[in-house]
Design an enzyme around this catalytic site. Structure first.
Site, PDB file in Angstrom:
ATOM      1  N   CYS A 386      74.354 -19.618 -10.075  1.00  0.00           N
ATOM      2  CA  CYS A 386      74.436 -20.181  -8.728  1.00  0.00           C
ATOM      3  C   CYS A 386      75.884 -20.263  -8.260  1.00  0.00           C
ATOM      4  O   CYS A 386      76.469 -19.248  -7.915  1.00  0.00           O
ATOM      5  CB  CYS A 386      73.709 -21.527  -8.683  1.00  0.00           C
ATOM      6  SG  CYS A 386      73.183 -21.931  -7.019  1.00  0.00           S
ATOM      7  N   HIS A 512      68.777 -20.349 -10.629  1.00  0.00           N
ATOM      8  CA  HIS A 512      68.957 -21.233 -11.787  1.00  0.00           C
ATOM      9  C   HIS A 512      67.946 -20.833 -12.868  1.00  0.00           C
ATOM     10  O   HIS A 512      66.936 -21.513 -13.048  1.00  0.00           O
ATOM     11  CB  HIS A 512      68.727 -22.692 -11.377  1.00  0.00           C
ATOM     12  CG  HIS A 512      69.849 -23.258 -10.578  1.00  0.00           C
ATOM     13  ND1 HIS A 512      71.026 -23.667 -11.151  1.00  0.00           N
ATOM     14  CD2 HIS A 512      69.972 -23.480  -9.253  1.00  0.00           C
ATOM     15  CE1 HIS A 512      71.836 -24.135 -10.202  1.00  0.00           C
ATOM     16  NE2 HIS A 512      71.224 -24.026  -9.042  1.00  0.00           N
ATOM     17  N   GLU A 514      67.982 -21.263 -15.837  1.00  0.00           N
ATOM     18  CA  GLU A 514      67.861 -22.247 -16.920  1.00  0.00           C
ATOM     19  C   GLU A 514      66.589 -23.080 -16.812  1.00  0.00           C
ATOM     20  O   GLU A 514      66.155 -23.675 -17.796  1.00  0.00           O
ATOM     21  CB  GLU A 514      69.098 -23.159 -16.965  1.00  0.00           C
ATOM     22  CG  GLU A 514      69.283 -24.102 -15.780  1.00  0.00           C
ATOM     23  CD  GLU A 514      70.109 -23.515 -14.631  1.00  0.00           C
ATOM     24  OE1 GLU A 514      70.134 -22.261 -14.509  1.00  0.00           O
ATOM     25  OE2 GLU A 514      70.710 -24.291 -13.868  1.00  0.00           O
TER      26      GLU A 514
HETATM   27  N1  GLN Z   1      77.379 -25.328  -3.893  1.00  0.00           N
HETATM   28  C1  GLN Z   1      76.781 -24.030  -3.896  1.00  0.00           C
HETATM   29  C2  GLN Z   1      75.805 -23.864  -2.756  1.00  0.00           C
HETATM   30  O1  GLN Z   1      75.366 -24.821  -2.184  1.00  0.00           O
HETATM   31  C3  GLN Z   1      76.096 -23.748  -5.210  1.00  0.00           C
HETATM   32  C4  GLN Z   1      74.982 -24.689  -5.495  1.00  0.00           C
HETATM   33  C5  GLN Z   1      74.542 -24.641  -6.929  1.00  0.00           C
HETATM   34  O2  GLN Z   1      75.259 -24.174  -7.791  1.00  0.00           O
HETATM   35  N2  GLN Z   1      73.367 -25.143  -7.205  1.00  0.00           N
HETATM   36  O3  GLN Z   1      75.460 -22.763  -2.424  1.00  0.00           O
END
Ligand code: GLN
Length: 551
Positions: A386, A512, A514
Site C-alpha cells: 500500500c 494489503h 497480509e
Molecule cells: N496513506 C496512503 C493512502 O491513503 C496509504 C494507505 C495505506 O497504506 N493503507 O493512499
C-alpha cells in the site's frame, strides 16, 4: 440425538485484558471445524467508536480489513487465520455502531413514540446482530465480548447475551469465561481468588458460566481445578487449563488435550460420535512451525515500532511464509525516520529482506523512500504494501525517471510531480465509502511477470484500504524508466502491482495482501519475498561477511 438450528458460544473475559481471549475463541473455532462443524465468529467491542477505522493503530493495534471492506478489530485477523473463513463487516460490532443504528431508527420514527432505552432497544439491536450471523449454512457462531466483565461499557452486551439464551433455548448457548490464574512467586502458589471474583461479577449480571478457561504460565493442577469447580459451581471437566504456548498455533492442541471441544459439544447437544475430530492437518502445521529453523532476517520499516500489533497481519504473513520454507523469520523493527542515518552507517546491510508496510500521514516517509532505494540498488528483496508501493513509485520517479521532487500529494500538496494522487472522480471509489478504497478489488496481472508467476494466476483479488493511487498521468514516464506495472485494475486505470525486472524481488502492491495469508497457505507475495530473502541469506559467503564486518 437430534441436532437442529445454530448454536452460540459466548466468550467473556475476567481479571485482566490481553489474556488472549481472541486466540482462545479462534482456537475453539478451529477445533470445531476439525470436527466438521461450520463455524463463524464475531467480536462485540464495547468502545464507542463506530468502527476501529478511526482508531490509532499504535494504540489499538492494526485495523483488519474484511473482503467486504469492513474496518474491524485485529482479533478478526486471528479468527480468519484460525478458522480459515472470510468474515464480514457484520462480524464486528461496537457500542458506537449499535447506538448509531438505534438512534437512526428513533429518528425515522420506527419506535412509534416509545421511550428508547438500553433495555430493550439497545439489547435487541445487539441480539439482532448476533442472530443475523446464525444463517442456515452455519452450525456454530462464536461471539467474543471485548473487554472484561466489570467494565462500565460492557453491561448492555452482557445483558444481551444473558437474554439471548432465553430467546434461543438453553441447549443452544454456551458461556465460556476466560480468567487469569496468577502464580505468586513469594508464596509459590497459583491463586484462584481473581477467578472467583470475576465469576461473581459475571453472576451478578445473571450469567453462570458453563466453562472456565484458566490462563496461566503453568498447568493448573487437578486440586486447583477442583477448587475452582467448587467455588465457581462448574463441573471439574469444565475447568480448562490454558497454559502459555510456545507459539499461537499450538493453542488448539492444548485446548483439545484439556477436552474443551468435546465438553462443549456435549453441552450444546451435538452428537459427539457423528463429529469425530480430525486434527491431522493442524498437527502437520504445528510440526511445520517447529521445523522452521533456517534463519532469515527481515526488516519492517514502520512509523512507530513500539506496538508491533500495529502490523500484526504483516508479521503473521511473514511467519506463514517462513513455515512454508522451513524458515524462522527474525523480524527487526526499523523506525522509518532513522533510515537515512542508518544508511550512512550501512545499517541495512545485515537484512536479507525488507517490508515497507502501509501507513497514513507519515512522518518517516523519506526514510521509507530511502529504504526502497537502498533495496533497489543493493538487490535486497523488498515487498511494499500500500503506502509501501507508493514510496517505491516515488523512488523510481525521482531516481530513474528524472522527476525531481516527485511525491505523493498526501505528503506534499504542492509537489511538481504528484506521481501518487487522489482520484476522487472515480465512481467506484465514491461508491465504496467516500474517498477510501476499501475491501476486495480484482486486478489483472501481466502474463509472465514476477507477480503473475508468484500467484500462478492472471486475475487476483486483494483487499484495499487507502485513498491515494498511482497517478495515471505518470504511468508512461515510470514505465519508460523501467518500472513494470504488473497488475492493473480491470479497467486499466489503477496500478495495483509493480516490479522491477532484473531485481531478485522488488515488488509492491497497492493492496494489503497480509489480510489473506493463512498459516497453512502463505500469501504468494510473502512466500516469494521470504524465498528471495533466504536465497540471499544462504548465498552470503560467511568469510566475506566477516571481512566486511572487520573492514
Ligand atoms: N496513506 C496512503 C493512502 O491513503 C496509504 C494507505 C495505506 O497504506 N493503507 O493512499
Amino acid at each position: 440425538m437430534r441436532e437442529s438450528g445454530t448454536k452460540y458460544i459466548f466468550f467473556t473475559g475476567g481479571v485482566s485484558s490481553s489474556l488472549g481471549k481472541g486466540l482462545t475463541a479462534s482456537s475453539l473455532g478451529r477445533l470445531l471445524k476439525c470436527r466438521g462443524l461450520r463455524v463463524t465468529m464475531c467480536k462485540l467491542d464495547p468502545y464507542i467508536n463506530v468502527d476501529p477505522g478511526t482508531m490509532n493503530p499504535f494504540e489499538h493495534g492494526e485495523v483488519f480489513v474484511t473482503e467486504d471492506g469492513g474496518e474491524t478489530d485485529l482479533d478478526l485477523g486471528h479468527y480468519e487465520r484460525f478458522i480459515d473463513e472470510n468474515l464480514r463487516k457484520g462480524s464486528n460490532s461496537t457500542t458506537g455502531g449499535i447506538y448509531s443504528s438505534v438512534i437512526a431508527k428513533e429518528r425515522r420514527g420506527d419506535y412509534l413514540g416509545k421511550t428508547v432505552q438500553v433495555i430493550p432497544h439497545v439489547t435487541d439491536e445487539i441480539k439482532k446482530r448476533i442472530r443475523g450471523l446464525g444463517t442456515d449454512d452455519v452450525d456454530v457462531v462464536i461471539v467474543e465480548i471485548g473487554g472484561t466483565v466489570g467494565d462500565i461499557e460492557i453491561v448492555p452486551f452482557i445483558e444481551a447475551i444473558r437474554q439471548f439464551r432465553r430467546d434461543v433455548g438453553r441447549e443452544n448457548v454456551c458461556y465460556v469465561h476466560l480468567t487469569l490464574v496468577p502464580y505468586l512467586g513469594p508464596s509459590g502458589e497459583q491463586k484462584t481468588k481473581p477467578t472467583q471474583h470475576s465469576v461473581t461479577e459475571l453472576r451478578s449480571r445473571g450469567i453462570q458460566p458453563n466453562v472456565i478457561v484458566c490462563r496461566s504460565d503453568r498447568m493448573i493442577s487437578d486440586d486447583l481445578k477442583r477448587k475452582i469447580s467448587l467455588l465457581c459451581d462448574v463441573p471439574i471437566e469444565a475447568v480448562v487449563s490454558a497454559v502459555d504456548a510456545d507459539n499461537i498455533y499450538q493453542i488448539p492442541l492444548v485446548l483439545h488435550e484439556e477436552g474443551l471441544d468435546g465438553y462443549i459439544l456435549g453441552l450444546l447437544e451435538f452428537d459427539e460420535a457423528s463429529h469425530p475430530i480430525d486434527l491431522s492437518g493442524w498437527e502437520r502445521l504445528v510440526h511445520q512451525v517447529d521445523a522452521a529453523v533456517r534463519p532469515v532476517h527481515i526488516g519492517i520499516i514502520g512509523k512507530y515500532v513500539d506496538l508491533p500489533d500495529a502490523y500484526l497481519s504483516v508479521v503473521e504473513s511473514l511467519r506463514h511464509a517462513g513455515f512454508h520454507h522451513g524458515a524462522k523469520v527474525q523480524i527487526e523493527w526499523v523506525q522509518a525516520a532513522t533510515v537515512p542515518d542508518l544508511l550512512e552507517r550501512d545499517g541495512l546491510r545485515s537484512f536479507d529482506g525488507l517490508v515497507i508496510p502501509g501507513g497514513f500521514g507519515e512522518r518517516g516517509v523519506e526514510g521509507k523512500i530511502a529504504a526502497a532505494r537502498y533495496a533497489r540498488e543493493h538487490d535486497l528483496p523488498l515487498l511494499g504494501l500500500c503506502l509501501g508501493l507508493q514510496v517505491m513509485v516515488i523512488e523510481v520517479a525521482r531516481s530513474l525517471a528524472g522527476l525531481e521532487g516527485a511525491h505523493s500529494r498526501e505528503f506534499d500538496a504542492t509537489t511538481r510531480h504528484p506521481v501518487v494522487d487522489l482520484m476522487d472522480d472515480q465512481n467506484d471509489v465514491a461508491e465504496k465509502g467516500g474517498t477510501m478504497r476499501l475491501g476486495a478489488c480484482p486486478a489483472q496481472l501481466l502474463a509472465g511477470s514476477q507477480v503473475a508467476e508468484a500467484y500462478g494466476a492472471e486475475v487476483v483479488t486483494e483487499r484495499h484500504r487507502h485513498r491515494y493511487e498511482v497517478n495515471p498521468r505518470y504511468r508512461g514516464a515510470l514505465e519508460d524508466a523501467g518500472l513494470v506495472c504488473s497488475g492493473m485494475s480491470p479497467d486499466g486505470r489503477l496500478v495495483e502491482f509493480i516490479e522491477l525486472p532484473g531485481h531478485p524481488f522488488w515488488v509492491g502492491t497497492q493492496a494489503h495482501p497480509e489480510f489473506k495469508s493463512r498459516p497453512g497457505r502463505p500469501h504468494p507475495l510473502f512466500r516469494e519475498l521470504v524465498g528471495a530473502a533466504l536465497e540471499r541469506a544462504e548465498g552470503r559467503d560467511p568469510r566475506l561477511i566477516d571481512i566486511g564486518a572487520v573492514g
